[in-house]
Design an enzyme around this catalytic site. Structure first.
Site, PDB file in Angstrom:
ATOM      1  N   VAL A   1       0.856  -1.194   0.000  1.00  0.00           N
ATOM      2  CA  VAL A   1       0.000   0.000   0.000  1.00  0.00           C
ATOM      3  C   VAL A   1       0.890   1.242   0.000  1.00  0.00           C
ATOM      4  O   VAL A   1       1.687   1.444   0.932  1.00  0.00           O
ATOM      5  CB  VAL A   1      -0.935   0.015   1.230  1.00  0.00           C
ATOM      6  CG1 VAL A   1      -1.796   1.268   1.226  1.00  0.00           C
ATOM      7  CG2 VAL A   1      -1.816  -1.237   1.238  1.00  0.00           C
TER       8      VAL A   1
ATOM      9  N   HIS B   1       3.197   3.651   6.282  1.00  0.00           N
ATOM     10  CA  HIS B   1       2.545   3.072   7.464  1.00  0.00           C
ATOM     11  C   HIS B   1       3.540   2.254   8.257  1.00  0.00           C
ATOM     12  O   HIS B   1       4.525   1.735   7.708  1.00  0.00           O
ATOM     13  CB  HIS B   1       1.346   2.212   7.074  1.00  0.00           C
ATOM     14  CG  HIS B   1       1.649   1.146   6.060  1.00  0.00           C
ATOM     15  ND1 HIS B   1       1.756   1.412   4.709  1.00  0.00           N
ATOM     16  CD2 HIS B   1       1.871  -0.180   6.188  1.00  0.00           C
ATOM     17  CE1 HIS B   1       2.028   0.298   4.055  1.00  0.00           C
ATOM     18  NE2 HIS B   1       2.116  -0.690   4.938  1.00  0.00           N
TER      19      HIS B   1
ATOM     20  N   HIS C   1       3.669  -1.050  10.826  1.00  0.00           N
ATOM     21  CA  HIS C   1       2.984  -2.211  11.404  1.00  0.00           C
ATOM     22  C   HIS C   1       3.429  -2.333  12.854  1.00  0.00           C
ATOM     23  O   HIS C   1       4.629  -2.205  13.166  1.00  0.00           O
ATOM     24  CB  HIS C   1       3.398  -3.505  10.702  1.00  0.00           C
ATOM     25  CG  HIS C   1       3.005  -3.615   9.263  1.00  0.00           C
ATOM     26  ND1 HIS C   1       1.997  -4.433   8.822  1.00  0.00           N
ATOM     27  CD2 HIS C   1       3.512  -3.012   8.151  1.00  0.00           C
ATOM     28  CE1 HIS C   1       1.884  -4.342   7.501  1.00  0.00           C
ATOM     29  NE2 HIS C   1       2.804  -3.489   7.070  1.00  0.00           N
TER      30      HIS C   1
END
Ligand code: AMP
Length: 125
Positions: A106, A110, A112
């Site tokens: 994606v 981001h 995790h």
């Protein structure tokens, strides 16, 4: 499928759509700088994705393009979420995939957050 080259920000990536409220998510934390939600395919009992609210494809894009307040606010949110799940006591792992070799799927930066079990050395299989 992993992203092979990260071009300009794609406004239609799934996390952009989640931020706009067009796609639902299981939200676990939100503030002015970050949104955190459960990964749809969890790899650990706790598997949360923490995303900045701005449009950044990668860590380098984020740290180059965002203000110090945004960068600081985002990483504070990562710590807050880890604490929220009690992971400071048990331990956890954070990970950010980037580009082709990093198997980034994606193209919205981001982090995790994994926890809730012993994760083994370094890389998750
Ligand atoms: P990566 O870009 O490789 O770091 O991984 C993207 C992560 O996003 C994967 O772990 C997916 O399971 C997760 N993911 C993709 N779509 C969604 C969604 N709609 N809601 C929550 N997690 C998602």
């Amino acid at each position: 499928m992993a992203v092979t080259g990260l071009g300009p920000y794609d406004d239609n990536n799934i996390f952009a759509r989640i931020l706009r409220g067009e796609v639902p998510c299981k939200r676990v934390y939100e503030d002015a700088f970050a949104l955190a939600f459960d990964d749809i395919h969890p790899r650990a009992p706790v598997h949360v994705l923490i995303i900045p609210k701005g449009k950044y494809v990668s860590l380098a894009d984020f740290t180059a393009g965002a203000s110090a307040e945004e960068v600081g606010g985002f990483f504070k949110a990562v710590g807050t979420v880890a604490k929220q799940f009690g992971l400071e006591e048990t331990g956890y792992r954070i990970l950010a995939n980037m580009g082709g070799n990093g198997h980034q799927e994606v193209p919205h930066f981001h982090v995790h957050l994994f926890g809730g079990r012993a994760l083994g050395p370094m890389l998750l299989q």
